[in-house]
Motif scaffolding. Structure first.
Motif, PDB file in Angstrom:
ATOM      1  N   ARG A  78       0.841  -1.188   0.000  1.00  0.00           N
ATOM      2  CA  ARG A  78       0.000   0.000   0.000  1.00  0.00           C
ATOM      3  C   ARG A  78       0.879   1.242   0.000  1.00  0.00           C
ATOM      4  O   ARG A  78       1.815   1.351   0.807  1.00  0.00           O
ATOM      5  N   ILE A  79       0.561   2.148  -0.907  1.00  0.00           N
ATOM      6  CA  ILE A  79       1.292   3.414  -0.976  1.00  0.00           C
ATOM      7  C   ILE A  79       0.282   4.536  -0.803  1.00  0.00           C
ATOM      8  O   ILE A  79      -0.640   4.692  -1.625  1.00  0.00           O
ATOM      9  N   GLN A  80       0.436   5.277   0.260  1.00  0.00           N
ATOM     10  CA  GLN A  80      -0.486   6.385   0.502  1.00  0.00           C
ATOM     11  C   GLN A  80       0.059   7.676  -0.085  1.00  0.00           C
ATOM     12  O   GLN A  80       1.281   7.862  -0.181  1.00  0.00           O
ATOM     13  N   GLN A  81      -0.854   8.553  -0.471  1.00  0.00           N
ATOM     14  CA  GLN A  81      -0.498   9.890  -0.967  1.00  0.00           C
ATOM     15  C   GLN A  81       0.635   9.807  -1.983  1.00  0.00           C
ATOM     16  O   GLN A  81       1.709  10.398  -1.790  1.00  0.00           O
ATOM     17  N   VAL A  82       0.393   9.104  -3.055  1.00  0.00           N
ATOM     18  CA  VAL A  82       1.451   8.850  -4.033  1.00  0.00           C
ATOM     19  C   VAL A  82       1.989  10.145  -4.615  1.00  0.00           C
ATOM     20  O   VAL A  82       1.276  11.146  -4.752  1.00  0.00           O
ATOM     21  N   VAL A  83       3.278  10.096  -4.962  1.00  0.00           N
ATOM     22  CA  VAL A  83       3.969  11.203  -5.626  1.00  0.00           C
ATOM     23  C   VAL A  83       4.560  10.663  -6.920  1.00  0.00           C
ATOM     24  O   VAL A  83       4.642   9.443  -7.128  1.00  0.00           O
ATOM     25  N   ARG A  84       4.983  11.580  -7.797  1.00  0.00           N
ATOM     26  CA  ARG A  84       5.485  11.168  -9.104  1.00  0.00           C
ATOM     27  C   ARG A  84       6.670  10.208  -8.979  1.00  0.00           C
ATOM     28  O   ARG A  84       6.830   9.294  -9.779  1.00  0.00           O
ATOM     29  N   GLY A  85       7.475  10.408  -7.950  1.00  0.00           N
ATOM     30  CA  GLY A  85       8.635   9.548  -7.759  1.00  0.00           C
ATOM     31  C   GLY A  85       8.293   8.108  -7.406  1.00  0.00           C
ATOM     32  O   GLY A  85       9.184   7.243  -7.413  1.00  0.00           O
TER      33      GLY A  85
END
Lengths: 115, 112
Positions: A78-85
């Motif tokens: 799970r990845i929260q608040q994804v960013v472009r990186g």
């Protein structure tokens, strides 16, 4: 005997959304490894789980990332608040035991694109 | 901390030629793997090497392991276009785990 199954194969998320990646290990396998591959790079270890336990999370970013492998069902990254990186290919691998010449088998990967 | 280095990073070679990819690792390990990856695809396991002096061959690819030198080689004989891909070596972190440390990869392009 189906191989390691990952879904979805492709996932597009907007910045700030959550991404959930699933991995169903091969039948009889109780050990799961997650790896991340950034574009044009090799695979980097993230986390190693057994059923209901995190064994080694030394490769996990300290924030926004979590993993679980419940007693029933697939392993979830799970990845929260994804960013472009976070855009990358995420692979999981499963093995029946550890060490002693066993081999981990890889799934097809989930390609996450953050827009 | 285990580190794995591959060279070269890029390899452009003509069909019919021979070449070798090198994989060095920094600490003792009991297993080394070679994988092939095509663009946008997953990893295909090519070889697993378990002991010093191990040599395995499949078609035009041959892999060897020298545990004393902490060096593995992947030798390509009479390359063909179908071998174009990225090749990774990976080393097991410790005996009681299947955690892999990957090399940087070698992107191989075979041209006519």
């Amino acid at each position: 005997n189906a191989g390691v199954m990952q879904n979805p194969r492709h996932l597009v998320r907007r910045r700030g959304q959550e991404a959930r990646l699933r991995c169903s290990p091969m039948k009889g396998h109780s050990h799961v490894y997650w790896y991340r591959q950034l574009p044009e790079e090799g695979l980097k270890f993230m986390v190693y789980l057994q059923k209901e336990n995190i064994i080694d999370e030394s490769g996990m970013p300290k924030e926004r990332f979590s993993a679980e492998f419940p007693k029933e069902g697939p392993s979830i990254l799970r990845i929260q608040q994804v960013v472009r990186g976070d855009s990358a290919a995420y692979f999981c691998a499963s093995s029946p035991t550890t060490g002693g010449g066993t081999e981990a088998f890889f799934g097809q990967g989930t390609r996450l694109t953050v827009v | 901390e285990l580190k794995v280095e591959q060279n070269p990073l890029f390899l452009s070679m003509q069909e019919g030629k021979n070449y070798t990819i090198y994989c060095n690792y920094s600490t003792t390990s009991d297993r080394l793997y070679w994988y092939r990856q095509d663009p946008g695809k997953s990893l295909e396991s090519l070889f697993v090497l378990l002991s010093n002096g191990a040599v395995k061959q499949e078609g035009r690819l041959m892999a060897s392991l020298d545990t004393k030198a902490r060096l593995s080689t992947l030798h390509i004989t009479a390359a063909v276009h179908d071998l174009s891909a990225t090749y990774f070596c990976a080393v097991v972190q410790s005996y009681n785990t299947d955690k892999l440390i990957f090399g940087t990869g070698t992107r191989l392009q075979v041209f006519p």
